[in-house]
Each structure stands twice: as C-alpha cells, then as structure tokens.
Design a protein around this motif. Structure first.
Motif, PDB file in Angstrom:
ATOM      1  N   THR A  51      20.602 -17.330 -27.336  1.00  0.00           N
ATOM      2  CA  THR A  51      19.730 -17.477 -26.150  1.00  0.00           C
ATOM      3  C   THR A  51      18.812 -18.684 -26.282  1.00  0.00           C
ATOM      4  O   THR A  51      18.293 -19.185 -25.285  1.00  0.00           O
ATOM      5  N   GLY A  52      18.622 -19.162 -27.515  1.00  0.00           N
ATOM      6  CA  GLY A  52      17.771 -20.321 -27.711  1.00  0.00           C
ATOM      7  C   GLY A  52      18.519 -21.634 -27.725  1.00  0.00           C
ATOM      8  O   GLY A  52      17.917 -22.695 -27.906  1.00  0.00           O
ATOM      9  N   LEU A  53      19.843 -21.590 -27.554  1.00  0.00           N
ATOM     10  CA  LEU A  53      20.646 -22.807 -27.579  1.00  0.00           C
ATOM     11  C   LEU A  53      20.655 -23.496 -26.221  1.00  0.00           C
ATOM     12  O   LEU A  53      20.410 -22.873 -25.177  1.00  0.00           O
ATOM     13  N   HIS A  54      20.932 -24.791 -26.247  1.00  0.00           N
ATOM     14  CA  HIS A  54      21.135 -25.557 -25.020  1.00  0.00           C
ATOM     15  C   HIS A  54      22.278 -24.924 -24.222  1.00  0.00           C
ATOM     16  O   HIS A  54      23.245 -24.417 -24.803  1.00  0.00           O
ATOM     17  N   PRO A  55      22.221 -24.916 -22.878  1.00  0.00           N
ATOM     18  CA  PRO A  55      23.257 -24.231 -22.086  1.00  0.00           C
ATOM     19  C   PRO A  55      24.690 -24.649 -22.426  1.00  0.00           C
ATOM     20  O   PRO A  55      25.579 -23.802 -22.553  1.00  0.00           O
ATOM     21  N   ARG A  56      24.942 -25.950 -22.587  1.00  0.00           N
ATOM     22  CA  ARG A  56      26.301 -26.386 -22.911  1.00  0.00           C
ATOM     23  C   ARG A  56      26.674 -26.025 -24.346  1.00  0.00           C
ATOM     24  O   ARG A  56      27.832 -25.718 -24.642  1.00  0.00           O
ATOM     25  N   THR A  57      25.698 -26.058 -25.250  1.00  0.00           N
ATOM     26  CA  THR A  57      25.975 -25.638 -26.628  1.00  0.00           C
ATOM     27  C   THR A  57      26.305 -24.149 -26.660  1.00  0.00           C
ATOM     28  O   THR A  57      27.245 -23.723 -27.352  1.00  0.00           O
ATOM     29  N   ARG A  58      25.561 -23.363 -25.899  1.00  0.00           N
ATOM     30  CA  ARG A  58      25.829 -21.925 -25.825  1.00  0.00           C
ATOM     31  C   ARG A  58      27.219 -21.660 -25.263  1.00  0.00           C
ATOM     32  O   ARG A  58      27.959 -20.809 -25.764  1.00  0.00           O
ATOM     33  N   ASP A 265      17.600 -36.084 -18.437  1.00  0.00           N
ATOM     34  CA  ASP A 265      16.924 -34.806 -18.277  1.00  0.00           C
ATOM     35  C   ASP A 265      17.603 -33.822 -19.214  1.00  0.00           C
ATOM     36  O   ASP A 265      18.268 -34.228 -20.171  1.00  0.00           O
ATOM     37  N   GLU A 266      17.484 -32.539 -18.942  1.00  0.00           N
ATOM     38  CA  GLU A 266      18.010 -31.553 -19.880  1.00  0.00           C
ATOM     39  C   GLU A 266      19.534 -31.551 -19.961  1.00  0.00           C
ATOM     40  O   GLU A 266      20.104 -31.247 -21.010  1.00  0.00           O
ATOM     41  N   ARG A 285      26.426 -53.099 -17.903  1.00  0.00           N
ATOM     42  CA  ARG A 285      27.283 -51.919 -17.734  1.00  0.00           C
ATOM     43  C   ARG A 285      26.424 -50.664 -17.691  1.00  0.00           C
ATOM     44  O   ARG A 285      25.296 -50.655 -18.197  1.00  0.00           O
ATOM     45  N   GLY A 286      26.977 -49.618 -17.122  1.00  0.00           N
ATOM     46  CA  GLY A 286      26.234 -48.368 -17.024  1.00  0.00           C
ATOM     47  C   GLY A 286      27.151 -47.166 -17.061  1.00  0.00           C
ATOM     48  O   GLY A 286      28.297 -47.238 -16.601  1.00  0.00           O
ATOM     49  N   TRP A 287      26.660 -46.073 -17.612  1.00  0.00           N
ATOM     50  CA  TRP A 287      27.389 -44.811 -17.661  1.00  0.00           C
ATOM     51  C   TRP A 287      26.444 -43.666 -17.323  1.00  0.00           C
ATOM     52  O   TRP A 287      25.235 -43.781 -17.480  1.00  0.00           O
ATOM     53  N   VAL A 288      27.055 -42.569 -16.903  1.00  0.00           N
ATOM     54  CA  VAL A 288      26.332 -41.300 -16.767  1.00  0.00           C
ATOM     55  C   VAL A 288      27.087 -40.280 -17.600  1.00  0.00           C
ATOM     56  O   VAL A 288      28.315 -40.197 -17.526  1.00  0.00           O
ATOM     57  N   ILE A 289      26.361 -39.519 -18.418  1.00  0.00           N
ATOM     58  CA  ILE A 289      27.001 -38.566 -19.321  1.00  0.00           C
ATOM     59  C   ILE A 289      26.446 -37.163 -19.099  1.00  0.00           C
ATOM     60  O   ILE A 289      25.317 -36.985 -18.650  1.00  0.00           O
ATOM     61  N   ASP A 290      27.279 -36.176 -19.412  1.00  0.00           N
ATOM     62  CA  ASP A 290      26.826 -34.788 -19.517  1.00  0.00           C
ATOM     63  C   ASP A 290      26.457 -34.543 -20.970  1.00  0.00           C
ATOM     64  O   ASP A 290      27.247 -34.824 -21.880  1.00  0.00           O
ATOM     65  N   LYS A 291      25.280 -34.040 -21.209  1.00  0.00           N
ATOM     66  CA  LYS A 291      24.869 -33.761 -22.585  1.00  0.00           C
ATOM     67  C   LYS A 291      25.666 -32.584 -23.145  1.00  0.00           C
ATOM     68  O   LYS A 291      25.778 -31.547 -22.500  1.00  0.00           O
ATOM     69  N   ALA A 292      26.177 -32.758 -24.346  1.00  0.00           N
ATOM     70  CA  ALA A 292      26.945 -31.693 -24.967  1.00  0.00           C
ATOM     71  C   ALA A 292      26.032 -30.648 -25.602  1.00  0.00           C
ATOM     72  O   ALA A 292      26.420 -29.497 -25.779  1.00  0.00           O
ATOM     73  N   GLU A 293      24.843 -31.057 -25.983  1.00  0.00           N
ATOM     74  CA  GLU A 293      23.879 -30.157 -26.601  1.00  0.00           C
ATOM     75  C   GLU A 293      22.494 -30.730 -26.361  1.00  0.00           C
ATOM     76  O   GLU A 293      22.344 -31.737 -25.674  1.00  0.00           O
ATOM     77  N   GLU A 294      21.484 -30.093 -26.900  1.00  0.00           N
ATOM     78  CA  GLU A 294      20.130 -30.609 -26.730  1.00  0.00           C
ATOM     79  C   GLU A 294      20.012 -31.934 -27.467  1.00  0.00           C
ATOM     80  O   GLU A 294      20.198 -32.010 -28.683  1.00  0.00           O
ATOM     81  N   MET A 295      19.710 -32.990 -26.741  1.00  0.00           N
ATOM     82  CA  MET A 295      19.710 -34.340 -27.306  1.00  0.00           C
ATOM     83  C   MET A 295      18.474 -35.095 -26.826  1.00  0.00           C
ATOM     84  O   MET A 295      18.180 -35.098 -25.637  1.00  0.00           O
ATOM     85  N   ASP A 296      17.785 -35.728 -27.779  1.00  0.00           N
ATOM     86  CA  ASP A 296      16.701 -36.630 -27.399  1.00  0.00           C
ATOM     87  C   ASP A 296      17.236 -38.055 -27.406  1.00  0.00           C
ATOM     88  O   ASP A 296      18.443 -38.286 -27.580  1.00  0.00           O
ATOM     89  N   VAL A 297      16.350 -39.037 -27.218  1.00  0.00           N
ATOM     90  CA  VAL A 297      16.796 -40.430 -27.124  1.00  0.00           C
ATOM     91  C   VAL A 297      17.455 -40.882 -28.418  1.00  0.00           C
ATOM     92  O   VAL A 297      18.463 -41.607 -28.404  1.00  0.00           O
TER      93      VAL A 297
END
Length: 650
Positions: A51-58, A265-266, A285-297
C-alpha cells in the motif's frame, strides 16, 4: 493478481552486491528490469507493504510471479547489462521514452557513390550522417536552400537521378547552379564527394576554416581581375553567414554539450535535450515518459542517460564524425551513481565525458531555458491528455462513482466569481460537454444585487439568474422535437439546456448556497459540488466533510480544468469591465454627460487617448452631442492632462 509474498526470496539469499534483476510474470515474460548498487537492499524494498508503493510499482509486483538477478563486478557493468536487457526484453513496466513529436533531420547518404542531401524521419541507418534534429522540416529546407549555392550537392531521389542521367540533361537545380549535376557528368564522383564533405564540415561546426578559405579565394580573384568569380564568392560568403546566424550562439567558448532538463508529477515526466555543438544549438528533442516507480529528478537523470546514450552509441555516425556522446552532459541534479555514469559515458565516447550540474554563467542560463521548455512540453502533453477520448470517458465515469450520481455527468457547468476588493464584481459560467469545453455556451454576468455581500451571495445570484432563464425558456413555446432551438429565430436558446453537474468555485458554503437556490426554483435533478482551491477538496451541499478524490485521478483532473477555465474566463471579463470603467472615469463631472453618452464617446473614438486628440468639431459630429457639450469634454480632458503633468513635475 499475484501476492508478492508468494515469490519473495528469503532475505539471506539475496547478495549484498551490485547487480541487475528481472521480474517475470506467470508466463515467464520479463516485465521489469532494474539495476542496484546493493541487490539485497533494492529487492527487499519491493516486498514491503504494497500500500506504500508507487501505483505502477504496486501494479508491477502484483503482476509478477518471480524475480531473478545477476551479480556483476562494478556499477558500470550493471549499467551496461541493464541497458542490454531492456533493449532485449522490452519490459512493459520500464520507463519508455516516447518522442513528443517525430523530429526531422538532415540526412547525408555517404554510403552512396553520389551522396544525397535530404530531409528524413525514421530509424538511423549505417553509412548515413545526420544533422539535427530540427523543430520543423521547413527549417531544414530553408538551410539547404541557403547552402546549396555554396555546396551544390545532389538532393534528388535515386529515380530522378537515374532518369536525368539517361536523358543527358540536368534538372532545374543543375541549370541554376544549386546542383553540380553529377547525373550528367559535370563533376566526377570524387569531386561531388568533396563538395558533400565540405557541406558536412560546415554543419558540424568547422566553419572558420571554410570562411577563411573563401575570403582568400575572393581576394585572389579580385586581384586577378576575375570580378564575376569574386562576386560569386562574395555571395557565397553571405549565404554561409546567414546560415550561421540561424543557429544562435549560446556558449561563446565553443562548448560541445547536451543540456538535459525535466518536468514531472507523480505518474509522468517530460524531458527536453538541447544539443549544443561548437557553442551553437544544433538540435532539440523531447520525450514524455510514464514513471515505472517513484522517481525523483536524480532517478530520471539516471534512467534517461542510460537509455538515450546507449541507443545513440549503437546508431550510425555522429554529425561530428565521432561519438554521439558530447564532451559534457549538463543535468539538473547528479544521480547517486554519477561517477559510474560518467565512466560509462567516457567509454562510449572514447574520451573523458563530464557529467555535471551547471552552477553559473551562460551554461546555467541555458539550463534554465531548457527547464522552461520541459515545463511547456509537459503542459502541452497534459492538454493533449485532456483531449483523449478514453481519459475523458474514465473521468466522467469516476465522477459518477465518487459523487454517487445516477448517470455520468455528460454536461458540466462551473461558476466562478471575480473582483478586486468587492469592486467590478463579475461571474463566469463555463460549460464542458463530454469532458471538453463548449465555448459557444459560455456566459458571463455583471453582478448587481449581491455584489457587496460576498462570494456566497454572488454565487447564489448567478445560479438564480441562470436557472430562472432556463425555466423561462423551457416554458415558452418549446418544440418537443427541437427543445433547445428558438422557434422564432431558429437559433439555439442561451439557457435551454440544464447540466448534469453544477460546480461552484469554493467550499461548503458556496455549494450549499447554489443548492438552496435550485431547491427554491424547483430544480431537483442537478447535482451540485464545490471545488476548493487550497487542497482541491470536493464539497457536497450540507456535508460537514469533503470528498477527497485521488490526486492522480482523471476525475479530479477534469474538475481542475473546468475550474481553471471558469477562473480564466471570469478574470478576462473582470479586466474588460474594469478597463472600461477606468476609461470613462476621465469624463466624470462633465455637465450633461451621462453614462450612456460617455460610453458612446469611447466607442466612437476607440479610446480616451484618441478622444484627447480629437477636435471640438469631431466630437460635435458624434450623434447626440452639441457644441457646448463638445467644448465641455475638451476642457475636462485638457484639465486632466494639465493636472497629470503637474503631478509628474513634482
């Protein structure tokens, strides 16, 4: 959905060493690849309370059915192995860099006997040199058009080249001097390749030597009285300098660097890269990504550098003829394994690469520019998301569930109040249908009765006026087949349709006030909520506690967009109203000049500034004005100007 505890390795069996790990699903497919400085510490974090994991990590750990790992000797080896496995298995839960657009590049086919210059999009090929990427294809064609007079290389396709060779006549570019016409033998293959190599040297930044050579040739031609050749060389130099001006110098020391920035964002992140070669921005160049887990910069920097430069190193030649990895990579923050990343990049380049954060000067200023571009790209991506049919449908379905509505709110209206300390109080009413703005249905209100009683009373006045009109229009001669159309004019009625959901900007008191007005009017089939700005809480009328929507939900995102659009529309009207009031205030006190005539004057001349410049005869020509009133207006404006001049002189 699997229970992670069913495949969790015993803590003692996981080595405390650097390595790379793979999560597999029940079909043995690899769904996630990661690296770690300590495998034991990293893998144990996945099996904590889910329950404490990032949504995609969970989602990933509950989709997986097993985990395995490989121990390596160093962090650099872990970087390389992680990159190779991601490339091989394409795991669904790993970060994926999606171009936010398909960038065009200038391709030079050095693998052909007669190299060709052309605009290209797609996968890189061996033996082809690429320059860019450019933001627009027309930018490449514009640069080519300038440079072809200096470097008359082939730009035609293989079919066109072969056809003109068969008929023995060059194309139009060959006749006007923008192609050396190798198709008909005007230059040999070696001579044409030399032209192309000079072109590549120029675009790669080696411009000074070429400019000096052309200047020397122009001077020599002039001394030998070959004035036509000298004039042509002069024009060539002008074309080269114009082409150089199009690539702004951002770093005066001739730096070769990639500048990287993020906005996130999250759940998602946008990355922007500026490629600087020879101190000039050669591409973006530019990209947009879905975070796989909780990630900072720091984590984003780590993942991006590994994937981006790993792929670049596998591709064809770099524009500079060497490695695609520059001498410097400037990032917003250094990741934990910055030293290993720098060593790995140096191995790809074949010489030392500096991975660092710019602290001051031009590089810092350029990094801030790239950061602004990343933020803008992220905003645009969010707006495109709002236009996605699937996301809109999910948002409406979520609103129905969270607010316990009988049906999905296909039509939503939002009310917002705008004023400055109680003056010029106005309101906006915006409409979203199927989750997108319906701007033709927007309405605005100048508040009269409740302007001095606060926002709650103002909300009540707007709701009363809006739904009183709704009841009136539906009671007067409604055609059952066309209930929203005025039978006399054939035009849509302004307030003929009721929303499924009414949103007011504010908390419980505002929502309750709106609901009370609807109840008084006998309108019982419209749900009402308030959206508070501070904590983005959704308030239902009469409820002591708000409804808290998940911060990442499409429903909350839709309500925020609706509220922000209402706020924008209200502020715009407020500014217009305040501006008009301030304009006509200069005419206060003129005898015989009421509100209507003041407004008529401003409308006729367009502004107070132009009115001040008008003569008495011009003002007298305005309908409803006589000589005496025109003289009074001129005198009043002249007095105000003199007073302003006196104030400024003191």
């Amino acid at each position: 959905m699997a229970d992670p505890t069913t495949y969790r390795p015993s803590p003692g069996s996981i080595p405390d060493a650097p390595g790379v790990y793979k999560f597999r699903d029940a079909t043995k497919r690899v769904i996630y690849v990661g690296k770690a400085k300590s495998l034991r510490s990293r893998l144990n974090s996945y099996f904590a309370d889910i329950t404490g994991l990032h949504p995609r990590t969970r989602q990933m750990v509950t989709t997986a059915a097993s985990v395995e790992w490989t121990v390596v000797g160093t962090e650099v080896e872990a970087l390389q192995l992680e990159y190779n496995w991601i490339k091989e298995f394409d795991p669904r839960f790993n970060v994926r860099y999606r171009d936010d657009k398909s960038y065009p590049v200038l391709a030079v086919t050095m693998n052909e006997e007669y190299p060709r210059l052309h605009v290209y999009r797609g996968a890189r090929k061996k033996g082809v040199r690429y320059f860019g990427p450019y933001a627009h294809a027309w930018a490449i064609r514009e640069t080519l058009d300038l440079l072809l007079r200096v470097f008359p290389a082939r730009t035609c396709s293989a079919g066109v080249f072969k056809r003109h060779g068969q008929i023995g006549r060059p194309c139009l570019l060959g006749y006007i001097g923008k192609c050396s016409a190798p198709c008909v033998g005007k230059v040999s293959a070696d001579e044409h390749r030399e032209i192309v190599e000079d072109f590549c040297d120029f675009l790669a930044g080696r411009t000074d030597a070429l400019i000096r050579r052309l200047e020397q040739e122009m001077a020599a031609a002039s001394e030998e009285l070959e004035f036509e050749r000298a004039a042509r060389l002069r024009d060539d130099l002008g074309a080269l300098r114009r082409a150089m001006e199009k690539q702004a110098v951002v770093l005066g020391d001739g730096t070769d660097a990639d500048v990287v920035a993020f906005a996130h964002d999250e759940l998602e992140a946008a990355v922007q890269v500026f490629h600087v070669r020879g101190g000039r921005v050669r591409g973006q160049r530019g990209w947009v990504i879905d975070k796989a887990e909780e990630m900072d910069v720091k984590d984003l920097v780590d993942h991006f550098i590994t994937q981006f430069y790993g792929e670049q190193a596998e591709r064809a030649d770099d524009p500079d003829g060497g490695s695609p990895v520059p001498r410097e990579v400037l990032v917003p923050e250094l990741p934990a394994d910055a030293e290993a990343l720098g060593e790995w990049l140096s191995g790809l380049r074949g010489s030392r690469v500096s991975l660092r954060v710019p602290q001051r000067g031009d590089k810092r200023a350029l990094a801030e520019t790239v950061t602004r571009n990343a933020g803008e790209a992220f905003t645009q991506h969010k707006l495109r998301r709002a236009g996605d049919l699937t996301a809109r449908s999910a948002a409406l379905a979520e609103l129905q569930d969270y607010l316990a509505l009988e049906t999905a709110p296909l039509r939503i209206e939002c009310v917002d109040i705008s004023h400055i300390q109680g003056s010029d109080v106005v309101a906006s009413l915006v409409v979203f249908e199927d989750g997108i703005p319906r701007k033709s249905e927007y309405r605005r209100f100048a508040l009269r009765e409740a302007a001095e009683e606060g926002d709650v009373a103002s909300i009540a006045e707007v709701v009363r006026r809006r739904f009183s009109r709704y009841l009136k229009e539906n009671a007067e001669g409604v055609d059952p087949d066309r209930p929203g159309i005025d039978p006399e004019t054939g035009k849509p009625r302004k307030f003929a349709y009721a929303p499924n959901l009414l949103v007011v900007d504010g908390a419980g008191p505002q929502a309750t006030a709106a609901a009370d007005v609807l109840s008084e009017l006998g309108v019982t089939d419209i749900a009402v909520v308030g959206l508070a700005k501070r904590l983005e809480e959704v308030w239902l009328p009469g409820d002591p506690d708000p409804v808290i929507l998940p911060r990442t939900s499409d429903a909350l995102y839709l309500l925020q967009r609706l509220r922000d659009e209402a706020h924008r529309f209200a502020i715009r009207y407020h500014r217009e109203k305040r501006s008009k009031r301030m304009q006509v205030s200069a005419l206060d006190g003129v005898p015989g000049l009421g509100q209507a005539r003041r407004t008529a004057l401003i409308k006729h001349f367009g502004s107070v500034k132009k009115l001040r410049e008008a003569r008495i005869e011009e003002i007298e020509a305005v309908p409803g004005f006589g000589r005496r009133t025109a003289e009074a207006v001129v005198a009043a404006l002249a007095g105000e100007t003199a007073a302003a001049a006196g104030e400024s002189s003191t």
